[in-house]
Design a protein around this motif. Structure first.
Motif, PDB file in Angstrom:
ATOM      1  N   UNK A 314      -8.262  -8.212   0.647  1.00 31.13           N
ATOM      2  CA  UNK A 314      -7.399  -7.037   0.511  1.00 31.13           C
ATOM      3  C   UNK A 314      -7.828  -6.251   1.660  1.00 31.13           C
ATOM      4  N   UNK A 315      -6.924  -5.616   2.457  1.00 33.78           N
ATOM      5  CA  UNK A 315      -7.035  -4.553   3.406  1.00 33.78           C
ATOM      6  C   UNK A 315      -6.533  -3.274   2.947  1.00 33.78           C
ATOM      7  N   UNK A 316      -7.541  -2.368   2.641  1.00 31.73           N
ATOM      8  CA  UNK A 316      -7.014  -1.090   1.841  1.00 31.73           C
ATOM      9  C   UNK A 316      -6.939   0.214   2.863  1.00 31.73           C
ATOM     10  N   UNK A 317      -5.750   0.599   3.088  1.00 33.43           N
ATOM     11  CA  UNK A 317      -5.452   1.756   3.764  1.00 33.43           C
ATOM     12  C   UNK A 317      -5.681   2.855   2.763  1.00 33.43           C
ATOM     13  N   UNK A 318      -6.506   4.046   3.253  1.00 35.77           N
ATOM     14  CA  UNK A 318      -6.830   4.958   2.115  1.00 35.77           C
ATOM     15  C   UNK A 318      -5.612   5.958   2.281  1.00 35.77           C
TER      16      UNK A 318
END
Length: 756
Positions: A314-318
């Motif tokens: 997962x790449x989490x963009x806040x």
């Protein structure tokens, strides 16, 4: 001291929570001290009167969030007064007998608070500890090499596919990053050099946590420099791919994949991928994308699958989705998932520093009369502040990351804009959920040192230690006029209307509501960069402004924000929900917030590791951890059970926040539990969710999980749906096979002032 017009004022009345006491006000170079004699002597057990000792209220000047001076109206019997509102939520009013000493006291407080000019004039550089602190050295608690070794990463023999790069030893590669950077062992420093050109401020994806059970990782970075042209970097893609392959079982590893990570790019590829990026550096954070990787023996193979073979990285963009897309107009943005086919990305929708500052401002409004009245705060105002919604959003994001690591056996890359505000919050909170070590007193100190101090959270900018004259107001004067000593930034320059109300509104400078900040954004996490001003113009304007100011440092009000406060509040939520899983107690968190602003210690005074090294902070100041380690017994949780997490299986180490139980941290606001969490308390359970989209190389934003953006769906359901939905995505190795069907899964269960 020419800044001290008056050092002592007798017969001053202090009003706090509606209680009035008479005493003496002392103004020292670093503290405002009010002392008074108790009304009646105390007696010991035998009934003998004891010697009466004065009681004292100490307020360090950087603690002042706003100061309002109210002169005595002409021909009236009212007394002049000074009202203080402090960042540790102490609210007091001082009433004086005469105008002259009152005015001198105000001018002295203003000068000692916001006319220092340099960080080196703060209390930390003159503080000399007494026993027991004198024999403690908190600077030695955190050793990055030791912490990486604890996780299994060593310099001599890289473990779990990781090595420690020395590319940033002199801080020239990335000035806001730590000196030592754990990166995949298959990635050379040459690749890092090229990859750094594609990330804001050269904050490339690097390791911050390696799970001891499954070797899955949390890495963090800043946003990529995608821009409107859709720029890409082969080296960045290679780095991220190597991170997500670092725990891939050996049985599935191939020589070809190893060769792919070892090979260096052709110079022509590098130039094509980065030519338009070199001058695009701005100050906003990058989002972390949720990444999905399915490592299998072969497409359609019926071969037995080994542990960890199917990962949902997962790449989490806040950031909110719209903020991330808007950044492309200024050369920034978020990953194009066509170039990261081994991953999925999620946008968490966590707001920027300006929204958070405004939220705390509204909380202050609900508490603002705490000096004059003992009445409880306005519950509706508290609810409208959105503070608990923001805390809930952070905890939901941390829970999502922790689930991916511990339950899905996957990797997570986190970023927001520049990767030092929301990224630090999510990274540190998810590690609290994953690792029992960080729930010990020593481990929590290491976590703060690693993910906040070393990774470059901008404590000096966010905390505003040098204060601002905008936070000092004189009522009934034309604040914008010439010769108005102590003038702030009045909202009503004409001075018309209710002067008292105008002054209170003017005192909100510390929690400014303006989301479209046009302050120097070179050090900002606010995403609303003005599109009509080029980065080069902003740089020239900032340089000219700095030249005009000389060596005098000032607080940029619109860059202040309670980012670290929110992290401590979210930690309190976990501590309250799991009272036996933390070695430290609530008072530890409260005193840590106090000492963030006290400026008694050098730990939080600078923005990054490089600044602290250049200022020789360890040689010239004391560590804040001296205070806690010297008084350790006061901060130990008596309910702590160290055996609960002493298990061999990873899932028994995990704790997940119950987001429907988020509550007000009443102790930090100086209120009782009944006042802020009473029966009529409106919880955040009905608040809309924060997850704003899911994206992979095969599906557009929001199309991955049905109803993921429905306003009626509770946020906890939406994040749980994402977690379950990710496991239904399928991505083949090189090609893109058909995506499996997904459906949303069910929701997962899930005032104190001391003399220093």
């Amino acid at each position: 001291m020419d800044k001290i017009r008056i050092s002592k004022v007798d017969d001053v009345n202090i009003i706090r929570r509606g209680i009035t006491l008479q005493g003496t006000l002392h103004l020292t170079p670093h503290h405002l001290i009010f002392s008074h004699i108790p009304a009646s002597p105390t007696e010991d057990a035998s009934g003998i009167p004891q010697k009466i000792r004065p009681k004292e209220l100490w307020i360090t000047y950087p603690m002042i969030a706003s100061c309002t001076y109210r002169p005595a109206p002409t021909a009236s019997h009212q007394q002049p007064s000074i009202r203080l509102r402090c960042r540790d939520f102490v609210f007091v009013a001082f009433h004086f007998l005469d105008e002259r000493p009152a005015r001198d006291a105000y001018e002295t407080i203003r000068s000692l608070t916001c006319k220092l000019g340099r960080i080196e004039k703060l209390y930390a550089f003159s503080y000399r500890p007494q026993s027991p602190e004198k024999h403690v050295n908190g600077w030695d608690v955190y050793d990055p090499v030791k912490e990486w070794q604890r996780m299994g990463v060593t310099e001599e023999a890289p473990g779990a596919g990781w090595r420690i790069s020395h590319i940033n030893t002199d801080y020239q590669y990335s000035p806001t990053y730590p000196a030592l950077l754990p990166v995949p062992a298959t990635i050379s420093d040459n690749v890092l050099n090229y990859a750094g050109k594609y990330r804001s401020r050269v904050r490339i994806p690097v390791l911050t946590y390696l799970h001891p059970i499954n070797n899955c990782t949390i890495t963090r970075s800043s946003q990529p420099l995608v821009g409107v042209r859709g720029n890409r970097s082969i080296q960045d893609e290679k780095l991220v791919a190597a991170i997500f392959a670092s725990s891939k079982p050996r049985i599935l590893s191939t020589q070809s994949s190893q060769t792919e990570f070892d090979s260096s790019p052709e110079p022509s590829q590098v130039e094509a991928g980065n030519a338009s990026l070199e001058n695009s550096m701005t100050d906003t954070e990058a989002l972390e994308d949720e990444v999905l990787w399915r490592a299998s023996a072969g497409s359609g193979s019926s071969e037995h699958r080994t542990y960890g073979a199917q990962q949902h990285n997962l790449i989490v963009d806040a950031r909110p989705t719209v903020n991330a897309y808007a950044m492309q107009a200024v050369g920034l943005g978020s990953e194009n998932m066509d170039h990261y086919p081994f991953a999925a990305k999620a946008y968490l929708g966590i707001d920027n520093i300006h929204v958070m500052r405004d939220s705390l401002n509204k909380v202050m409004d609900a508490l603002k009369d705490s000096d004059l009245t003992p009445l409880p705060p306005n519950r509706e105002q508290l609810a409208r502040s959105g503070w608990l919604k923001h805390i809930t959003s952070m905890l939901e994001g941390a829970a999502l990351i922790a689930r991916q690591i511990a339950l899905q056996h996957s990797h997570v890359l986190i970023h927001c804009s520049d990767g030092w505000d929301r990224t630090s919050q999510l990274s540190s909170l998810s590690q609290l959920c994953l690792d029992p070590y960080y729930r010990t007193l020593e481990g929590f100190i290491v976590l703060v040192e690693k993910d906040w101090l070393s990774f470059g959270h901008m404590f000096r900018h966010r905390s505003g230690f040098l204060n601002s004259e905008k936070w000092f107001v004189i009522e009934n004067e034309r604040l914008g006029g010439v010769g108005s000593a102590g003038s702030g930034s009045g909202l009503n320059p004409s001075g018309g209307g209710n002067a008292f109300e105008n002054a209170l509104l003017s005192a909100k400078g510390f929690f400014n509501k303006d989301n479209a900040s046009r302050d120097s954004l070179a050090e900002s996490d606010g995403e609303m960069t003005p599109f009509d001003v080029s980065p080069s113009s902003r740089k020239r304007n900032a340089t000219a402004k700095e030249g005009a100011q000389g060596d005098r440092e000032v607080t940029k009000v619109k860059e202040t924000s309670p980012v670290f406060h929110q992290f401590l509040d979210a930690t309190y939520q976990l501590l309250y929900q799991y009272p036996t899983r933390f070695e430290f107690n609530e008072r530890f968190l409260r005193r840590l917030l106090y000492h963030l602003y006290s400026c008694q210690y050098g730990t939080f005074l600078y923005n990054n590791e490089k600044d602290r090294v250049e200022a020789k902070v360890k040689e010239r100041t004391r560590s804040v951890w001296d205070y806690f380690l010297a008084r350790k017994a006061q901060f130990i949780n008596e309910n702590y059970d160290p055996l609960i997490d002493d298990r061999e299986k990873g899932h028994e180490r995990l704790l997940l926040p119950r987001v429907n139980e988020v509550r007000w941290w009443n102790e930090v606001f100086g209120r009782t539990d009944a006042e802020m969490n009473g029966p009529t308390f409106n919880s955040v359970r009905s608040s809309p969710g924060v997850l704003t989209g899911v994206e992979t190389s095969e599906t557009s934003l929001g199309a991955g999980v049905p109803d993921i953006g429905a306003p009626s769906m509770r946020s906890s359901n939406r994040v749980a749906s994402l977690g379950s939905g990710l496991s239904g995505l399928t991505l083949s190795g090189k090609g893109r096979g058909p995506r499996g069907s997904r459906s949303p899964g069910p929701p997962r269960p899930e005032m104190e002032v001391e003399m220093q």
